[in-house]
Design an enzyme around this catalytic site. Structure first.
Site, PDB file in Angstrom:
ATOM      1  CB  SER A 188       4.921 -38.152 -64.176  1.00 43.65           C
ATOM      2  OG  SER A 188       6.113 -37.069 -64.304  1.00 43.65           O
ATOM      3  CE1 TYR A 246       4.751 -36.729 -58.489  1.00 40.33           C
ATOM      4  CE2 TYR A 246       6.413 -37.329 -60.688  1.00 40.33           C
ATOM      5  CZ  TYR A 246       4.882 -36.626 -59.946  1.00 40.33           C
ATOM      6  OH  TYR A 246       4.074 -36.040 -60.916  1.00 40.33           O
ATOM      7  CE  LYS A 253       2.128 -38.919 -60.682  1.00 38.03           C
ATOM      8  NZ  LYS A 253       0.691 -38.722 -60.530  1.00 38.03           N
TER       9      LYS A 253
END
Length: 226
Positions: free
Chosen positions: A136, A149, A153
């Site tokens: 990401s 998150y 990633k």
């Protein structure tokens, strides 16, 4: 000749958008997801030789059974795409619920590990194949209220680049930033602002050929769909 493509998170978002792109191009898609309803819809739209299974990538035993069945029937995948992921509800890190953090890591990091561990031996034995782990922009930069998150990633970037150093010649492992797309996960983070970004179906028209074009030359490269 069509490729055998294993795709996690095939029932929603980017994964669901990639299925028709690959199938129409003559490739065999072996997908997994957790929604029985969406899996039934995939089976109806893309019957045999394609295959779709209810798999929780956070469950290593289930992933291993699935991989054994897939390799026995289809052989080692030509392209393995780890797409399954979840997003945390936006909040400062100290306000994130313990269970939510654990679930996110179980899916986004450990899930990728489980799938690679299950499929890589057959790919390494054959000496060819590409493993793409979706990263990401938040695996290369950060924003507030999405720390779990981001952590997951960044972990995908590191794990994939290290994996690339372990693979034999002829194979590739690539951490791939898909870009910013109007998915349910982005809406969870951006709310209404997500609608200004491309839809998954638009993205897939570019991403599909990009993914199919990856090869040994791309091993260890952090790439972005453009």
């Amino acid at each position: 000749m069509g490729k055998v493509i294993v795709l996690t998170g095939a029932t929603r978002g980017l994964g669901r958008a990639l299925v028709p792109v690959f199938a129409i191009d003559g490739h065999t898609v072996i997908g997994c997801g957790r929604s029985e309803k969406h899996l039934a819809e995939l089976w109806a739209a893309f019957p045999t030789p394609h295959s779709f299974s209810a798999i929780d990538v956070a469950n290593p035993e289930a992933v291993e059974r699935w991989a054994n069945q897939v390799v026995a029937k289809f052989g080692a995948p030509d392209l393995l795409i780890n797409n399954a992921a979840v997003m945390n509800a936006p909040a400062p890190l100290w306000k994130i619920d313990n269970e939510e953090f654990d679930t996110l890591i179980d899916v986004n990091v450990k899930g990728v590990f489980h799938v690679v561990k299950a499929f890589a031996p057959a790919m390494v034995s054959r000496g060819k194949g590409v493993i793409v782990n979706l990263s990401s922009g938040w695996g290369r930069s950060t924003s507030p209220e999405v720390a779990p998150y981001c952590a997951s990633k960044y972990a995908i970037e590191g794990m994939t680049l290290a994996l690339a150093q372990e693979l034999p010649d002829g194979m590739a492992a690539v951490p791939l930033n898909p870009g910013v797309i109007d998915t349910d996960m982005l809406r969870q983070a951006f709310a209404a602002g997500a609608s200004s970004y491309p839809k998954p179906s638009e993205w897939a028209k570019r991403a599909g050929p990009f993914l199919l074009g990856l090869g040994a030359k791309d091993n260890g490269r952090s790439l972005t769909v453009v």
